[in-house]
Every structure is written in C-alpha cells, then in structure tokens.
Design a protein around this motif. Structure first.
Motif, PDB file in Angstrom:
ATOM      1  N   SER A  73       0.815  -1.218   0.000  1.00 59.44           N
ATOM      2  CA  SER A  73       0.000   0.000   0.000  1.00 59.44           C
ATOM      3  C   SER A  73       0.857   1.280   0.000  1.00 59.44           C
ATOM      4  O   SER A  73       0.340   2.362   0.270  1.00 59.44           O
ATOM      5  CB  SER A  73      -0.987  -0.029   1.162  1.00 59.44           C
ATOM      6  N   GLY A  74       2.117   1.136  -0.281  1.00 59.46           N
ATOM      7  CA  GLY A  74       2.959   2.307  -0.524  1.00 59.46           C
ATOM      8  C   GLY A  74       3.594   2.941   0.709  1.00 59.46           C
ATOM      9  O   GLY A  74       4.129   4.046   0.641  1.00 59.46           O
ATOM     10  N   ILE A  75       3.559   2.243   1.846  1.00 62.05           N
ATOM     11  CA  ILE A  75       4.170   2.801   3.070  1.00 62.05           C
ATOM     12  C   ILE A  75       5.667   2.479   3.065  1.00 62.05           C
ATOM     13  O   ILE A  75       6.070   1.360   2.709  1.00 62.05           O
ATOM     14  CB  ILE A  75       3.497   2.210   4.335  1.00 62.05           C
ATOM     15  N   LYS A  76       6.459   3.490   3.440  1.00 60.68           N
ATOM     16  CA  LYS A  76       7.923   3.262   3.483  1.00 60.68           C
ATOM     17  C   LYS A  76       8.264   2.544   4.784  1.00 60.68           C
ATOM     18  O   LYS A  76       8.543   3.170   5.804  1.00 60.68           O
ATOM     19  CB  LYS A  76       8.663   4.596   3.391  1.00 60.68           C
ATOM     20  N   THR A  77       8.219   1.232   4.726  1.00 58.35           N
ATOM     21  CA  THR A  77       8.327   0.446   5.959  1.00 58.35           C
ATOM     22  C   THR A  77       9.693   0.594   6.628  1.00 58.35           C
ATOM     23  O   THR A  77       9.778   0.760   7.837  1.00 58.35           O
ATOM     24  CB  THR A  77       8.062  -1.042   5.662  1.00 58.35           C
ATOM     25  N   SER A  78      10.771   0.534   5.843  1.00 55.32           N
ATOM     26  CA  SER A  78      12.114   0.610   6.433  1.00 55.32           C
ATOM     27  C   SER A  78      12.293   1.914   7.188  1.00 55.32           C
ATOM     28  O   SER A  78      12.837   1.947   8.296  1.00 55.32           O
ATOM     29  CB  SER A  78      13.182   0.496   5.345  1.00 55.32           C
ATOM     30  N   SER A  79      11.815   2.981   6.567  1.00 52.38           N
ATOM     31  CA  SER A  79      11.959   4.291   7.185  1.00 52.38           C
ATOM     32  C   SER A  79      11.195   4.332   8.519  1.00 52.38           C
ATOM     33  O   SER A  79      11.702   4.848   9.524  1.00 52.38           O
ATOM     34  CB  SER A  79      11.436   5.347   6.221  1.00 52.38           C
ATOM     35  N   LEU A  80      10.004   3.755   8.539  1.00 54.86           N
ATOM     36  CA  LEU A  80       9.207   3.779   9.776  1.00 54.86           C
ATOM     37  C   LEU A  80       9.840   2.931  10.879  1.00 54.86           C
ATOM     38  O   LEU A  80       9.838   3.314  12.050  1.00 54.86           O
ATOM     39  CB  LEU A  80       7.776   3.302   9.484  1.00 54.86           C
ATOM     40  N   VAL A  81      10.397   1.763  10.489  1.00 54.17           N
ATOM     41  CA  VAL A  81      11.056   0.918  11.497  1.00 54.17           C
ATOM     42  C   VAL A  81      12.278   1.661  12.061  1.00 54.17           C
ATOM     43  O   VAL A  81      12.513   1.689  13.276  1.00 54.17           O
ATOM     44  CB  VAL A  81      11.459  -0.448  10.897  1.00 54.17           C
ATOM     45  N   ALA A  82      13.029   2.308  11.168  1.00 53.03           N
ATOM     46  CA  ALA A  82      14.198   3.077  11.624  1.00 53.03           C
ATOM     47  C   ALA A  82      13.750   4.190  12.566  1.00 53.03           C
ATOM     48  O   ALA A  82      14.372   4.414  13.616  1.00 53.03           O
ATOM     49  CB  ALA A  82      14.931   3.660  10.421  1.00 53.03           C
ATOM     50  N   GLN A  83      12.657   4.849  12.213  1.00 49.42           N
ATOM     51  CA  GLN A  83      12.152   5.932  13.082  1.00 49.42           C
ATOM     52  C   GLN A  83      11.758   5.399  14.463  1.00 49.42           C
ATOM     53  O   GLN A  83      11.953   6.066  15.478  1.00 49.42           O
ATOM     54  CB  GLN A  83      10.932   6.580  12.422  1.00 49.42           C
ATOM     55  N   SER A  84      11.215   4.167  14.483  1.00 50.83           N
ATOM     56  CA  SER A  84      10.785   3.620  15.779  1.00 50.83           C
ATOM     57  C   SER A  84      11.999   3.423  16.704  1.00 50.83           C
ATOM     58  O   SER A  84      11.909   3.666  17.913  1.00 50.83           O
ATOM     59  CB  SER A  84      10.026   2.310  15.593  1.00 50.83           C
ATOM     60  N   PHE A  85      13.142   3.014  16.129  1.00 51.08           N
ATOM     61  CA  PHE A  85      14.341   2.857  16.968  1.00 51.08           C
ATOM     62  C   PHE A  85      14.852   4.216  17.455  1.00 51.08           C
ATOM     63  O   PHE A  85      15.378   4.339  18.558  1.00 51.08           O
ATOM     64  CB  PHE A  85      15.436   2.105  16.207  1.00 51.08           C
ATOM     65  N   PHE A  86      14.649   5.188  16.595  1.00 54.25           N
ATOM     66  CA  PHE A  86      15.053   6.541  16.964  1.00 54.25           C
ATOM     67  C   PHE A  86      14.182   7.056  18.120  1.00 54.25           C
ATOM     68  O   PHE A  86      14.675   7.641  19.082  1.00 54.25           O
ATOM     69  CB  PHE A  86      14.913   7.421  15.717  1.00 54.25           C
ATOM     70  N   ILE A  87      12.892   6.798  18.006  1.00 53.32           N
ATOM     71  CA  ILE A  87      11.942   7.217  19.060  1.00 53.32           C
ATOM     72  C   ILE A  87      12.283   6.475  20.370  1.00 53.32           C
ATOM     73  O   ILE A  87      12.209   7.042  21.463  1.00 53.32           O
ATOM     74  CB  ILE A  87      10.485   6.888  18.639  1.00 53.32           C
ATOM     75  N   ALA A  88      12.673   5.201  20.233  1.00 49.88           N
ATOM     76  CA  ALA A  88      13.022   4.416  21.424  1.00 49.88           C
ATOM     77  C   ALA A  88      14.231   5.031  22.125  1.00 49.88           C
ATOM     78  O   ALA A  88      14.276   5.131  23.359  1.00 49.88           O
ATOM     79  CB  ALA A  88      13.313   2.980  21.024  1.00 49.88           C
ATOM     80  N   ALA A  89      15.216   5.462  21.325  1.00 49.75           N
ATOM     81  CA  ALA A  89      16.402   6.103  21.918  1.00 49.75           C
ATOM     82  C   ALA A  89      15.999   7.406  22.598  1.00 49.75           C
ATOM     83  O   ALA A  89      16.533   7.750  23.663  1.00 49.75           O
ATOM     84  CB  ALA A  89      17.446   6.357  20.841  1.00 49.75           C
ATOM     85  N   LEU A  90      15.017   8.100  21.998  1.00 43.54           N
ATOM     86  CA  LEU A  90      14.520   9.340  22.612  1.00 43.54           C
ATOM     87  C   LEU A  90      13.890   9.022  23.979  1.00 43.54           C
ATOM     88  O   LEU A  90      14.104   9.745  24.959  1.00 43.54           O
ATOM     89  CB  LEU A  90      13.480   9.992  21.682  1.00 43.54           C
ATOM     90  N   ALA A  91      13.142   7.905  24.035  1.00 44.19           N
ATOM     91  CA  ALA A  91      12.533   7.502  25.311  1.00 44.19           C
ATOM     92  C   ALA A  91      13.627   7.214  26.346  1.00 44.19           C
ATOM     93  O   ALA A  91      13.505   7.590  27.518  1.00 44.19           O
ATOM     94  CB  ALA A  91      11.658   6.275  25.105  1.00 44.19           C
ATOM     95  N   GLY A  92      14.706   6.565  25.902  1.00 47.50           N
ATOM     96  CA  GLY A  92      15.839   6.295  26.796  1.00 47.50           C
ATOM     97  C   GLY A  92      16.433   7.594  27.323  1.00 47.50           C
ATOM     98  O   GLY A  92      16.744   7.733  28.511  1.00 47.50           O
TER      99      GLY A  92
END
Lengths: 329, 330
Positions: free
Chosen positions: B217-236
């Motif tokens: 459906s055209g979602i940039k999955t890799s980019s979103l997964v990478a962003q989730s790790f970034f958000i996780a580091a922000l939570a840390g």
C-alpha cells in the motif's frame, strides 16, 4: 615447647573468658533495653555476601530479642533498589529504620524519614540525617592493612589496588585513604595507575578477570601486591587468578575477614597474607540496641565503633577464625 | 439459538483463550492477594509511591512499545529494543559526569546526552534496517556496548548529582502529585497520541501488523522501522532524567533491573488489549502494575530473590502467552 603451648592455651582461655564476659554484659544490657511494640524497618543493600547477611541477621535477631517487630527489606545488591526500599518502610509507618550500607542514593530517603519523625540508625554509612552510625573502626583498619601490606612486600614494589568506591562510600574513602596515607612513608612503593575498579555485584568473578588482564600487562617480577581497598570478596577472585597464572608470589591484602577469606588465608603458601576481620553480626546487633537506647531516652554519640581483629598470616587467620566463632581450621 | 451458544462458549473458555489471558489473571490474583496481605498498598501515600517509583520504567516502556508496534510483536523476529535502559544509563552517566565532575552548565550536559541517545538510535536503525540484523541481537549488542561506554565515562563509579533541575524532578510536588509523575504523564499522552491517533502512528501499526501489506500500500516500511528505533532512543534519553533523579546520581548497574521491568511491563501490557497486541497505554499500565507488585512483595517481606524469581516466571508466562497468541492469529 610445652611451656609455650601452655602459655598459648592460657592466653586463649583468658581471651575466651573476656569474650564471654563481654557477651554476657551485652546480654545483660540488652535485657534492660526494649523495642516492645515497635515496628523496626531493617534495610540492607544485599544479602549475597557474608558481611551484609550477618549484619542484617544480627539486626533482625536483636530487634526480635528486644521484643520489636522487624520489617526486613533487601536491595538485592542494587543500591538504587536499596534506596527505594526506604520509601516502602516510610509508607509502612515503621517506628525506626536500621539501614545497612548503601551509597548516596539513600540520603534523600533518610531526610524524608527524618522529616516524618522516624529515626534512622545507619550501619557503615555516616549520614547527617541519621541518629547514630554503627561501624567498625575503619581508621584502624585502613592504617593497619597499609602497614601489613608494606611489610609483606619488604617496603618497596609495585602495587595494584581495586578501589572503585573510594569516592562513593565514606567507609571506603576512610579505608583506602588511610591505606594510601601509610604508603606515603614508603617511597619505594608505587601504586599502579589507573587504579582498578571492581564491580561489586559480581565481585569475585569480575576481579578474577581483571587480575588475569593485569598479570598479562605486568609480567613476573614487575608486580608485588594486589590490594582490595574496601572489602575482600574481590580478593577471592584475585587469589584464583594468581593460582591459575602460577603467580602466587604476588601478595594479596584486603579487608573484612569473613570465614570464606580467612579459610583462603589459612591455606599453606596462600598469597592472601593480610586482612582485618570485622564482626558484622555484632555490628547489626549493636545498631538494633542503639535504636532501643534511643527509645529509652539515652543520647547516643554520632558513631559506635565495634572492635576489629587484625589478621597477619595464616596462623592468625586460623586463630581469628576460631575466635569469631566460625569453627576450627 | 442453542447452536450459536455451543459455538461461542468454547471459543470464550477455550484453553487458548485462557492461556492468552493467563498473565492478566495471574496479575489480578497476585494484586488481590497483596491488597489483602499488605493493607497499606491502597493508601494514597503508597499509590503515590508506586507511581513515583514506576516513572523510569514507564518512560522506557514508551520506547519499547513504539518499537514493538512498528516491528510486530513476534518476540524473536518482531520489533524489540533491549538497549533502551542502556541508553537511559549512558545518558544519565553523561549528565552526572558533566554536571558533577566537570561543572558543565545543564544545557551542554543535556546536549551531550542527546548526542549519545541519537547515536544509539542511529546505530540500532542501521543494524536492523540497513544491515538486516534481528532486532533482538542488534539491540542486545548495542546495549552491551553502551553499558561499556558508560563504565568508561563514569570509571564504573557512582556519581552524585545535586543539580537543582534533578532535585526538582526528584522532590517537587504539584498539587500533591510528584512532578516526575506529572512530567511522565505528559510524555505518555504524547506517545499515546503519536502512536495511536496520528497518520504516522497508523502507518507504524500497519507496518507492525503486516510489513508486506504495508509495502504494497505504498508505506515506506524501512523508514518507519528506523524511526521507531530513533523514538526508542529518545525515550531512553527522557528516562535518563528520571533515573538520575531517582538515584540522586548515576549508579553503575541500574540498567539490569530496568530492562527486566521494561520487558515484563510491555508484554504484560498486551494482555490488557482486546486483541492481545502491545500498545503504549497497555505498556504504561503494565509498568505501574509491575512496580505495584514489587512494592507489594516488599511490604509483606518476601525475599528479594523470590521477587526476582516471580518476575522472571511472569516474563516467561507473558512472553509465552504473546507467542502463543501470535501463532494462533497467524
């Protein structure tokens, strides 16, 4: 020879007599004191190590003996958990807290307890918010082990020290600081820099690995002693590493003198040559008695010092082992 | 009519449904038992204490929940980030070292800690998305590395911190509620909104639900997964302030307990969701309940090693139940 043996025997029976008298007078004193109807929180940083466990059990048993109800909490060797446990004691509305060991994280907790009118009796942790601190004579421990170590290596040589907690725990600051103070008078002794930092939670294994690395770095003839600055659980790992590497010429010194380390010291040809043994159970008991004295209206000195036993060599290790009631070696 | 009943009843009370609800049932039973054995557990002061003590776990759970939402909740191949507590500890170590040992101003200490957090986020994203490592192994490795660097920075020693900002987080109360709890509540609302109410969050959930379908459906999955790790580091990074405040400084080794509680709370949280999936709010509720359990056990004098054993067993049940539910769904 026989005369010699008789002399030692009589010295022992005198020592035992004095010990018994001290214990009896302690018991008599305890009989006058009471914690009846009092809920006493007893917080300890961990119970994995002999010292911690003995001090903890000593305090718990004495609270019970004096008629109090102990509320025990154990930090599992995590200083943060230990500090947080004081909040639980506060919400449990205890009448007093006996807090054994801990680092700076406990200070705001002590302050909160004091603010709520709950007196805090510390063990091995001097705090401005505590009523009294029961501890060994750390000053004597630090200087004595300094002298013994200097003697063991003939007053000169290279020495490595495990000293992670000198800045974090006051007792370690005193012990390691005074050990260094004594070494100032031995210009031939060099302390290897940087100092080694032990991981207290996993002390023997961590110290074993770090000692093996150190031995690789300092080949035979370039290292004379390894000292553990504040306690002796890491020394168990240090001795293991020296035996594995066949380097038992390197002398080991440390502080605490529980049964496990005294046993190692008592072995023939052990590199572990000097220690100062504490009486952790008596320390815990004394802290509980101090709480009772406080409730009886006695004013306490800021610190109560409990005697220590210097241990120099295998024979003294055997004698102290017996004297402190650990059995016979 | 009776035919319909005979179909729906076994579905509700089947062994599978019971197994996936097991964590919740066990927790409720434990909490009821603790509520009876330790009556002061329901005192306002104790509830305040539970909320306050749960804050660091709550904040790291926000990060883990985001990663699991994006990566899917398969415990082995799905999204997981074990390095969030290590990120919190490295940031806390940097803050403590800068504020106490170097006398740096707060802003520069925060900036340095943020650099460390960004590095962790980028490292995890590269390992998982670019190199294709399993998140479990990648984040375990980065966690070990971060703990090592923390030991170098702090010389494996405790560093006391008495900066007014840290003391404020530790001691201040606003209308009788600890400031740490209020600040964490704001973070929780922000994460809940971002992950469950925005277009970005919906895409994140779509990726976690089925990566193939999301890609089609055209979602940039890799980019979103990478962003989730970034958000996780922000939570840390955010959690590091609470870790620092809770301990009045940085203490080596505090990541271990945080890791245990984070994993337990996040996957326990899935049990609260009707579809048994990890959600941000579920993880937060899980974190508070795990802390309540710890406080309750201590209040009734359970040996700390038994508490560890009970928590370990609960993790096993929670993760096994999540794996079972995942298998049943597939």
């Amino acid at each position: 020879m026989r005369k010699h043996r008789t002399l030692i025997k009589s010295a022992f029976s005198t020592a035992l007599g004095v010990g018994a008298a001290v214990l009896l007078s302690g018991a008599a004193q305890a009989a006058d004191l009471s914690l009846k109807g009092k809920k006493i929180g007893v917080a300890v940083v961990g119970t994995q190590h002999f010292w911690d466990r003995e001090a903890f059990n000593g305090a718990l048993d004495m609270v019970k003996e004096l008629g109090g109800e102990p509320v025990p909490v154990d930090g599992g060797r995590d200083n943060q958990v230990h500090a947080d446990n004081h909040d639980i004691l506060l919400s449990n509305k205890v009448d007093a807290v006996i807090s054994i060991l801990g680092d700076g994280a406990v200070e705001p907790k002590f302050e909160a307890l004091k603010g709520a009118g709950i007196p805090v009796f510390t063990v091995d942790h001097l705090s401005p918010h505590g009523v009294n601190n029961t501890t060994s004579d750390n000053y004597y421990m630090g200087t004595t082990i300094g002298r013994y170590m200097a003697d063991a290596i003939g007053g000169k040589g290279k020495v490595a020290v495990f000293n992670a907690f000198e800045g974090a725990l006051r007792i370690c600051g005193i012990r390691a600081g005074l050990w260094k103070y004594v070494l100032q008078d031995y210009p031939g002794i060099e302390i290897i820099q940087p100092e080694l930092a032990e991981e207290f939670a996993n002390a023997p294994e961590d110290a074993r690995k770090k000692t093996l690395d150190l031995l690789n770095q300092y080949p035979e003839g370039t290292l004379d002693a390894i000292h553990v600055g504040c306690w002796d659980q890491p020394a168990i790992g240090v001795v293991q590493a020296l035996e594995e590497a066949g380097r038992t010429d390197v002398k080991v010194t440390a502080l605490d003198g529980g049964p496990d380390t005294l046993e190692i010291m008592a072995e023939d040809g052990s590199p572990f040559v000097a220690n100062v043994a504490q009486q952790p159970r008596l320390i815990g008991q004394t802290a509980a008695m101090n709480a009772a004295r406080h409730f009886a209206g006695e004013s306490l000195l800021p610190q109560t010092f409990v005697d220590v036993r210097p241990v120099n060599g295998p024979e003294e290790a055997k004698a102290v082992y017996e004297e402190l009631g650990y059995g016979t070696l | 009519m009776s035919g319909t009943n005979s179909v729906s009843r076994p579905a509700l009370f089947s062994a599978g449904a019971l197994f996936s609800a097991a964590p919740l049932i066990i927790f409720i039973v434990l909490l009821i038992y603790l509520g009876i054995s330790a009556p002061n557990l329901t005192d306002p002061a104790t509830i305040n204490l539970i909320l306050k003590q749960s804050v660091p776990t709550v904040v790291v759970c926000l990060g883990l929940a985001t990663v699991v939402v994006a990566g899917g909740d398969d415990v082995v191949s799905g999204g997981i980030d074990l390095s969030i507590p290590a990120t919190a500890i490295i940031c806390a170590g940097i803050l403590a070292d800068q504020l106490t040992n170097h006398g740096s101003p707060l802003w520069s200490a925060i900036a340095l800690a943020a650099v460390a957090a960004v590095t962790m986020g980028v490292l995890n994203a590269v390992l998982v998305v670019a190199i294709g490592m399993t998140p479990l192994l990648a984040t375990l490795a980065s966690s070990v590395a971060a703990v090592g660097v923390t030991k170098v920075i702090t010389s494996s020693r405790r560093i006391n911190v008495d900066h007014p900002f840290v003391i404020y987080i530790r001691d201040a109360n606003v209308a009788g509620v600890p400031s740490a709890v209020l600040i964490a509540a704001v973070f929780v609302l922000l994460f809940c909104f971002a992950v469950h109410r925005t277009r970005w969050g919906m895409q994140l959930q779509a990726v976690g639900g089925s990566r193939d379908a999301a890609e089609v459906s055209g979602i940039k999955t890799s980019s979103l997964v990478a962003q989730s790790f970034f958000i996780a580091a922000l939570a840390g990074f955010l959690a590091s302030f609470f870790v620092l405040a809770r301990g009045s400084g940085s203490t080596p080794g505090s990541e271990e307990n945080l890791l245990l509680e984070m994993v337990l709370a996040t996957f326990l949280g899935a049990a609260f969701s009707p579809r048994r999936i990890v959600t941000v709010w579920g993880a937060v509720l899980g974190a508070v309940l795990v802390t309540a359990l710890s406080v309750g056990f201590k209040s009734i004098g359970v040996n700390v090693f038994w508490t560890g054993c009970i928590k370990g067993t609960l993790i096993l049940i929670v993760v096994a139940s999540a794996a079972y539910s995942g298998r049943a769904q597939s």
